[in-house]
Design a protein around this motif. Structure first.
Motif, PDB file in Angstrom:
ATOM      1  N   GLU A 129     -91.113 -77.167  98.478  1.00 28.06           N
ATOM      2  CA  GLU A 129     -91.246 -76.488  97.193  1.00 28.06           C
ATOM      3  C   GLU A 129     -90.017 -75.661  96.845  1.00 28.06           C
ATOM      4  O   GLU A 129     -89.720 -75.461  95.666  1.00 28.06           O
ATOM      5  CB  GLU A 129     -92.474 -75.575  97.195  1.00 28.06           C
ATOM      6  CG  GLU A 129     -93.795 -76.322  97.332  1.00 28.06           C
ATOM      7  CD  GLU A 129     -94.990 -75.390  97.289  1.00 28.06           C
ATOM      8  OE1 GLU A 129     -94.785 -74.145  97.212  1.00 28.06           O
ATOM      9  OE2 GLU A 129     -96.130 -75.894  97.335  1.00 28.06           O
ATOM     10  N   LYS A 152     -90.105 -76.962  93.340  1.00 26.77           N
ATOM     11  CA  LYS A 152     -90.212 -76.023  92.225  1.00 26.77           C
ATOM     12  C   LYS A 152     -88.941 -75.207  92.005  1.00 26.77           C
ATOM     13  O   LYS A 152     -88.653 -74.814  90.877  1.00 26.77           O
ATOM     14  CB  LYS A 152     -91.380 -75.050  92.466  1.00 26.77           C
ATOM     15  CG  LYS A 152     -92.748 -75.699  92.522  1.00 26.77           C
ATOM     16  CD  LYS A 152     -93.828 -74.655  92.789  1.00 26.77           C
ATOM     17  CE  LYS A 152     -95.208 -75.286  92.852  1.00 26.77           C
ATOM     18  NZ  LYS A 152     -96.263 -74.272  93.143  1.00 26.77           N
ATOM     19  N   SER A 153     -88.212 -74.931  93.080  1.00 32.76           N
ATOM     20  CA  SER A 153     -87.070 -74.027  92.962  1.00 32.76           C
ATOM     21  C   SER A 153     -85.909 -74.511  93.820  1.00 32.76           C
ATOM     22  O   SER A 153     -86.089 -74.814  94.998  1.00 32.76           O
ATOM     23  CB  SER A 153     -87.471 -72.605  93.386  1.00 32.76           C
ATOM     24  OG  SER A 153     -86.384 -71.721  93.309  1.00 32.76           O
ATOM     25  N   ALA A 174     -92.014 -80.991  88.923  1.00 30.08           N
ATOM     26  CA  ALA A 174     -92.516 -79.636  89.196  1.00 30.08           C
ATOM     27  C   ALA A 174     -91.392 -78.600  89.136  1.00 30.08           C
ATOM     28  O   ALA A 174     -91.649 -77.397  89.199  1.00 30.08           O
ATOM     29  CB  ALA A 174     -93.194 -79.590  90.564  1.00 30.08           C
ATOM     30  N   GLN A 176     -88.923 -75.885  88.232  1.00 26.90           N
ATOM     31  CA  GLN A 176     -88.946 -74.833  87.224  1.00 26.90           C
ATOM     32  C   GLN A 176     -87.707 -73.946  87.287  1.00 26.90           C
ATOM     33  O   GLN A 176     -87.290 -73.392  86.286  1.00 26.90           O
ATOM     34  CB  GLN A 176     -90.191 -73.950  87.404  1.00 26.90           C
ATOM     35  CG  GLN A 176     -91.501 -74.687  87.258  1.00 26.90           C
ATOM     36  CD  GLN A 176     -92.681 -73.826  87.668  1.00 26.90           C
ATOM     37  OE1 GLN A 176     -92.547 -72.912  88.497  1.00 26.90           O
ATOM     38  NE2 GLN A 176     -93.841 -74.094  87.104  1.00 26.90           N
ATOM     39  N   ARG A 202     -90.699 -76.385  81.003  1.00 21.82           N
ATOM     40  CA  ARG A 202     -91.394 -75.833  82.175  1.00 21.82           C
ATOM     41  C   ARG A 202     -90.867 -74.439  82.500  1.00 21.82           C
ATOM     42  O   ARG A 202     -91.623 -73.534  82.865  1.00 21.82           O
ATOM     43  CB  ARG A 202     -91.205 -76.754  83.382  1.00 21.82           C
ATOM     44  CG  ARG A 202     -91.895 -78.077  83.282  1.00 21.82           C
ATOM     45  CD  ARG A 202     -91.915 -78.807  84.620  1.00 21.82           C
ATOM     46  NE  ARG A 202     -90.590 -79.085  85.141  1.00 21.82           N
ATOM     47  CZ  ARG A 202     -89.910 -80.195  84.881  1.00 21.82           C
ATOM     48  NH1 ARG A 202     -90.424 -81.114  84.066  1.00 21.82           N
ATOM     49  NH2 ARG A 202     -88.718 -80.396  85.426  1.00 21.82           N
ATOM     50  N   LYS A 206     -92.942 -70.922  82.494  1.00 18.58           N
ATOM     51  CA  LYS A 206     -93.051 -70.084  83.690  1.00 18.58           C
ATOM     52  C   LYS A 206     -92.764 -68.626  83.370  1.00 18.58           C
ATOM     53  O   LYS A 206     -93.467 -67.724  83.799  1.00 18.58           O
ATOM     54  CB  LYS A 206     -92.098 -70.590  84.774  1.00 18.58           C
ATOM     55  CG  LYS A 206     -92.029 -69.699  86.005  1.00 18.58           C
ATOM     56  CD  LYS A 206     -91.083 -70.261  87.037  1.00 18.58           C
ATOM     57  CE  LYS A 206     -90.867 -69.279  88.176  1.00 18.58           C
ATOM     58  NZ  LYS A 206     -92.112 -68.893  88.842  1.00 18.58           N
TER      59      LYS A 206
END
Length: 229
Positions: A129, A152-153, A174, A176, A202, A206
């Motif tokens: 993630e 995600k990151s 996913a 962001q 996205r 967020k």
């Protein structure tokens, strides 16, 4: 060679002394479930730590404080349950191919080392993630990163990245947060990537605020505000 701890007559103090003199700790095939405490006592004398073929399920945070370590070998299948791996602020030149076997890893932090590349095998980290690889000399991001559906990151500040895999924003649905401060990649390159619009949507969702479609990447490149982070 004098760097293995297989001698039954060895005391912990004797092992530490020997390891400090060689800078090498080789604990292959030792049936270990944890990293022995005496390994950490070697301190900044430690340059190579080889834990191949053990049953270790967790790498202690203290490993990240061994600033002179150049080689960390974790070719151990049992690490498939590992969820976080932090080896920041060392002198690592490369990551082992076996890092791709860490199928349950959620966080990988390799910041502030001497990496000039990430292994293509990173695409095997299906649960990843968050990737932190700031402060290295990475020039290219492997295309296999596009396989990471949970990502995600990504933080890649302070590297030498001129381009990203063309499908990164499109395939990593996913994703962001993306931070690329102090890299030579251009704003136009980033905005023209497939999936940029969806990524920006996205990101805006967020943070729950209106943000101009620009990326803060530092004064040497994208300095107009994309803090994809």
């Amino acid at each position: 060679m004098g760097c293995c701890s297989s001698r039954s007559s060895d005391s912990p103090a004797t092992r530490v002394t020997r390891w400090r003199s060689t800078g090498i700790v080789a604990l292959r095939d030792a049936k270990l479930k944890v990293v022995p405490h005496e390994v950490l006592q070697v301190g900044n004398s430690l340059r190579t730590l080889d834990l191949t073929n053990n049953k270790i399920v967790e790498v202690p945070q203290e490993v990240g404080t061994i600033v002179n370590m150049q080689r960390l070998v974790l070719a151990v299948g049992s690490l498939s349950n590992l969820q976080q791996l932090t080896v920041s602020q060392n002198s690592l030149l490369c990551l082992p191919k076996s890092v791709g076997d860490l199928c349950n890893m959620l966080l990988l932090n390799v910041s502030d080392n001497k990496l000039n590349a990430l292994p293509e095998s990173i695409g095997g980290c299906k649960s990843l993630e968050e990737l932190q690889a700031n402060g290295n000399t990475i020039e290219d991001v492997p295309s296999s990163i596009c396989n990471l559906a949970c990502l995600k990151s990504v933080s890649l500040n302070g590297n030498k990245i001129r381009q990203l895999p063309p499908n990164l924003l499109k395939d990593c649905k996913a994703l962001q947060n993306l931070s690329l401060h102090s890299n030579p990649i251009s704003m136009d390159q980033f905005q023209q990537m497939d999936g940029f619009g969806e990524f920006e949507a996205r990101r805006r969702k967020k943070f729950d605020k209106q943000i101009d479609s620009n990326v803060m990447m530092g004064s040497t490149a994208l300095d107009e505000g994309i803090d994809l982070c």
